[in-house]
Design an enzyme around this catalytic site. Structure first.
Site, PDB file in Angstrom:
ATOM      1  N   THR A  16      76.728 121.169  34.099  1.00 29.35           N
ATOM      2  CA  THR A  16      76.510 122.704  33.990  1.00 29.35           C
ATOM      3  C   THR A  16      75.988 123.218  35.561  1.00 29.35           C
ATOM      4  OG1 THR A  16      74.305 122.397  33.183  1.00 29.35           O
ATOM      5  CG2 THR A  16      75.795 123.228  31.698  1.00 29.35           C
ATOM      6  N   GLY A  17      75.998 122.037  36.588  1.00 31.68           N
ATOM      7  CA  GLY A  17      75.929 122.418  37.858  1.00 31.68           C
ATOM      8  C   GLY A  17      77.160 123.142  38.605  1.00 31.68           C
ATOM      9  N   ARG A  44      71.123 118.257  30.390  1.00 29.68           N
ATOM     10  CA  ARG A  44      69.947 117.925  29.598  1.00 29.68           C
ATOM     11  C   ARG A  44      69.602 119.227  28.463  1.00 29.68           C
ATOM     12  NH1 ARG A  44      67.112 116.639  35.139  1.00 29.68           N
ATOM     13  NH2 ARG A  44      67.954 118.511  35.676  1.00 29.68           N
ATOM     14  N   ARG A  45      70.144 120.311  28.942  1.00 28.11           N
ATOM     15  CA  ARG A  45      70.022 121.613  28.082  1.00 28.11           C
ATOM     16  C   ARG A  45      71.294 121.918  27.300  1.00 28.11           C
ATOM     17  NH1 ARG A  45      67.345 125.503  32.296  1.00 28.11           N
ATOM     18  NH2 ARG A  45      68.469 124.119  33.645  1.00 28.11           N
ATOM     19  N   LYS A 131      72.249 114.398  53.536  1.00 28.56           N
ATOM     20  CA  LYS A 131      70.802 113.947  53.881  1.00 28.56           C
ATOM     21  C   LYS A 131      70.974 112.523  54.239  1.00 28.56           C
ATOM     22  CE  LYS A 131      67.766 113.928  50.608  1.00 28.56           C
ATOM     23  NZ  LYS A 131      66.828 114.567  49.474  1.00 28.56           N
ATOM     24  N   TYR A 166      69.979 108.403  47.954  1.00 31.12           N
ATOM     25  CA  TYR A 166      71.627 108.152  48.050  1.00 31.12           C
ATOM     26  C   TYR A 166      71.638 106.754  48.347  1.00 31.12           C
ATOM     27  CZ  TYR A 166      71.861 113.576  48.968  1.00 31.12           C
ATOM     28  OH  TYR A 166      71.904 114.694  48.806  1.00 31.12           O
ATOM     29  N   SER A 197      72.099 124.879  39.264  1.00 36.85           N
ATOM     30  CA  SER A 197      71.996 123.998  40.406  1.00 36.85           C
ATOM     31  C   SER A 197      70.697 124.168  41.115  1.00 36.85           C
ATOM     32  CB  SER A 197      73.038 124.246  41.189  1.00 36.85           C
ATOM     33  OG  SER A 197      74.311 123.998  40.780  1.00 36.85           O
TER      34      SER A 197
END
Length: 374
Positions: A16-17, A44-45, A131, A166, A197
């Site tokens: 869902t992101g 998760r949801r 990152k 990462y 997100s």
């Protein structure tokens, strides 16, 4: 993988992101490489009403931090799933906690898929980010010691001498190299459409612009003069989806890491003008003499956003849940040119790109259609 004998079945973890939505849509296109695909999604949801749920063959509601639950729900699918698209993320200020949370999730899912003798898993794509080259910029202790790599960032740069989740996720994938292949996809800040997100740049800027418009405040830049004037890049979620699908079915791309950005550059000054056009607010040039405490300004604006949602009959969201004001302000005050090289991708045969200045209004339009923005 012999396409004739194996029907590809994708498991998108973090469906869902922004990237998850884009991968779901891309895999279900008739032109999708390696298709037609069967697509399972994990979140998760429950699925939000704006999610294109008709594109999923199955949705699995699951907290992948829970080892028993993950094994129970995922291991029965081991004989079907051929590809995992890992776009899940747990975020904490402390990088050590990030390492623990994200490593646990990935290990739980991979163990569930590889523990049976009839496992079909052939490839895993892992989405990380820049990152990789900057270090743990959000960690309050480590961020003060960082010396990032020179830009444009290239995939061959050695790892920085700091903890970084990462790196741990890459090492987990490499440890399975006898069982399946993998590819790493290093995104810049992502532009896409979702309320789920953690770092949603466009939605954060949109909420800020709409609050300024609603209350008649100037739409002021919260970064510094350096980012206002220097080059930057972002990653369109559709491009991320395209690159991940390409890598998952292209032999040459196996066990490789790729930057994935739009391939163009912009200054924040230019983006600001585009945002002003899209949201019909007045362009205010950045003036470093004017002190502007952005976090102080935003801290009591939740009720304004509630009113905007109510007045426009939007999908119910809370400002705190869909924005990342602190993270965005911090990033826009960094004094580095944030640009990735896309040369390696092109040399390996991936030529996808996105025009950032065009994709901003496109994504805003999409968020309006989803009734997330007015």
């Amino acid at each position: 993988m012999d396409q004739a004998t194996v029907t590809p079945v994708a498991l998108i973890v973090g469906v869902t992101g922004m990237a998850g939505v884009a991968i779901t849509e891309a895999l279900k296109k008739p032109t999708a490489l390696g298709g037609p695909w069967t697509v399972y999604g994990v979140s998760r949801r429950p699925l939000p009403t704006w999610f294109p749920s008709s594109l999923l063959n199955q949705h699995i509601e699951l907290d992948t931090l829970n080892q028993q639950q993950t094994h129970k729900l995922i291991s029965p699918l081991a004989s079907q799933i051929t590809h995992v698209f890992w776009v899940a993320l747990q975020v904490n200020e402390s990088e050590e906690i990030n390492i623990s949370l994200n490593s646990t999730m990935l290990s739980n899912v991979l163990n569930a898929l590889t523990s049976s003798s009839d496992s079909k898993l052939s490839h895993v794509t892992l989405q990380t980010g820049t990152k990789q080259y900057m270090g743990p910029i959000f960690d309050p202790i480590l961020s003060t010691q960082l010396v990032p790599r020179d830009s444009p960032y290239i995939e061959e740069y050695p790892r920085l001498p700091f903890p970084n989740f990462y790196y741990d996720l890459e090492d987990i994938l490499a440890s399975y190299s006898k069982s399946f292949t993998y590819s790493i996809h290093r995104a810049s800040m992502i532009m896409g459409a979702s309320t789920r997100s953690y770092y949603n740049l466009l939605l954060t800027l949109a909420v800020y612009a709409l609050i300024c418009k609603h209350e008649n405040y100037p739409f002021r830049y919260m970064g510094n003069k350096y980012t206002w004037e220097h080059f930057w890049d972002v990653s369109d979620a559709r491009l991320l989806a395209e690159q991940q699908i390409w890598a998952s079915v292209t032999n040459k791309a196996k066990n490789e890491a790729f930057n994935c950005t739009n391939g163009d550059m912009f200054t924040w000054k230019t983006i600001w003008k585009v945002l002003c056009d899209v949201f019909e607010v007045e362009f205010v040039p950045f003036d470093e003499k004017e002190k502007f405490d952005f976090m102080e300004f935003m801290k009591d604006k939740g009720q304004v956003w509630d009113r905007i949602v109510e007045e426009n009959g939007l999908y119910k969201t809370k400002m705190e849940d869909i924005t990342c004001f602190g993270g965005m302000e911090m990033v826009l005050k960094i004094e580095i040119q944030h640009v990735c090289s896309m040369n390696k991708s092109r040399e390996f045969g991936f030529y996808g790109y996105a025009n950032t200045l065009k994709s901003v209004p496109e994504w805003v339009q999409r968020l309006r259609k989803m009734k997330i923005l007015p």
